[in-house]
Design an enzyme around this catalytic site. Structure first.
Site, PDB file in Angstrom:
ATOM      1  N   HIS A 241      -4.069   5.203   8.251  1.00 39.33           N
ATOM      2  CA  HIS A 241      -3.844   4.061   7.361  1.00 39.33           C
ATOM      3  C   HIS A 241      -5.142   3.346   7.010  1.00 39.33           C
ATOM      4  O   HIS A 241      -5.175   2.525   6.082  1.00 39.33           O
ATOM      5  CB  HIS A 241      -2.862   3.077   8.000  1.00 39.33           C
TER       6      HIS A 241
ATOM      7  N   ASP B 217       5.771  15.761  -8.094  1.00 39.73           N
ATOM      8  CA  ASP B 217       6.038  17.170  -8.377  1.00 39.73           C
ATOM      9  C   ASP B 217       4.793  17.977  -8.026  1.00 39.73           C
ATOM     10  O   ASP B 217       3.756  17.853  -8.673  1.00 39.73           O
ATOM     11  CB  ASP B 217       6.388  17.352  -9.855  1.00 39.73           C
TER      12      ASP B 217
END
Length: 341
Positions: free
Chosen positions: A52, A270
């Site tokens: 993170h 995608d």
């Protein structure tokens, strides 16, 4: 034909995008954080684990979208990656202008109900339009139209979770939520910034007041916390406070931490084989998420000790069933129903 300057700009853009993809990809590989699992049905699971310190959820989404676009033949991602970490530096000298309870230690933190190494149970709860409508009916009429799904579901889950963990009525409990600093005033971040740009909002009250009061009161506490984080230069104040405090970890004792991923677009990435069946975290820990589900619902994964999970499940069912059966009754009845959770 393109001139020399245009060619140079195109090359510079391609190199920056390639550096972005390689940097994140190599970081994932070095931390053993990238894996593709092929399934017998012909599908596959693509998972990454990213520190993170490198990026937040919008940054992860931007990276995955870039990978998909480059794999699909584009010369450069549609969103140009931007480093710009210096925009979030602390001032010299640091001068916090707000209080930051997210980094204040909770009283008697060592006696929290959730301890490191304890046995925990994972379970996901789906709140569809019907359930959300039932919860909204518990709010005063003046709040129903203005209350977002995030506020509504956060307030409900916070109360159910607090009651399930069995805190003493006088124990302070907190609801902490992640706020995206992109698009905020003060030091606006450019489009394409993929680093950490998050701050925390914190609502605080006692366990007794939270669980015995109406749902609308819990919503009001979160709304007030969100307003504080939305103030001018709040992100700058966070950077200053972290430097002065020695970069502490945010508090977790008696804290319910939530990240809203309903607008993160992870489910729209995608990679070359079409849209995913699911896009989001693989699991949850002491923090949790709001994840978009089919049909306009929201999935909330929860991680609790076994007995607390049983109580949490019962609290959720009771809260929803009572709300449905008592629609239209007075707020006093609603308060009495909820106080029995």
């Amino acid at each position: 034909m393109l001139g020399l300057k245009s060619w140079w700009c195109m090359l510079e853009n391609m190199l920056l995008c390639l550096q972005f993809v390689l940097y994140v990809t190599l970081t994932c590989i070095m931390h053993d954080g990238m894996k593709v699992t092929r399934l017998r049905c012909g599908g596959f699971v693509f998972g990454i684990q990213v520190c993170h310190n490198l990026m937040d959820a919008p940054g992860v989404t931007q990276f995955l979208q870039a990978v998909g676009e480059l794999a699909g033949g584009m010369e450069a991602p549609s969103v140009r990656p931007v480093w710009a970490r210096e925009l979030l530096d602390a001032r010299d000298p640091p001068c916090p202008s707000y209080q930051h309870p997210e980094y204040e230690l909770a009283a008697d933190a060592a006696n929290d109900r959730l301890r490191p190494g304890a046995e925990l149970v994972h379970r996901a709860f789906l709140f569809g339009p019907k359930e959300l409508s039932s919860l909204r009916d518990q709010l005063p009429p003046r709040m129903r139209l203005r209350c977002s799904r995030f506020l509504l579901l956060s307030a409900f889950a916070w109360r159910c979770r607090t009651a399930a963990l069995g805190y003493a009525p006088g124990d302070e409990v907190r609801f902490m939520f992640v706020v995206n600093a992109r698009g905020k005033r003060g030091r606006p971040l450019p489009e394409g910034f993929y680093g950490n740009a998050l701050t925390f909002g914190v609502a605080r009250t006692t366990a007794g007041e939270l669980c015995s009061g109406p749902l609308g009161r819990a919503v009001e506490l979160i709304v007030a916390a969100r307003a504080r984080v939305a103030a001018d230069n709040y992100a700058q104040s966070v950077a200053d406070a972290l430097v002065l405090l020695g970069r502490p970890r945010f508090t977790t004792a008696r804290t319910y931490l939530v990240t809203d991923l309903t607008k993160a677009n992870l489910h729209n990435v995608d990679l070359g084989w079409g849209l995913p069946v699911y896009g989001g975290p693989a699991t949850t820990t002491l923090a949790t998420f709001h994840i978009p589900a089919a049909g306009g619902g929201i999935t909330v994964p929860m991680c609790l000790p076994p007995r607390a999970m049983v109580r949490f499940t019962a609290n959720v069912r009771a809260g929803l069933s009572e709300a449905s059966s008592h629609r239209g009754r007075s707020s006093g009845v609603e308060s009495a129903v909820l106080s029995r959770m």
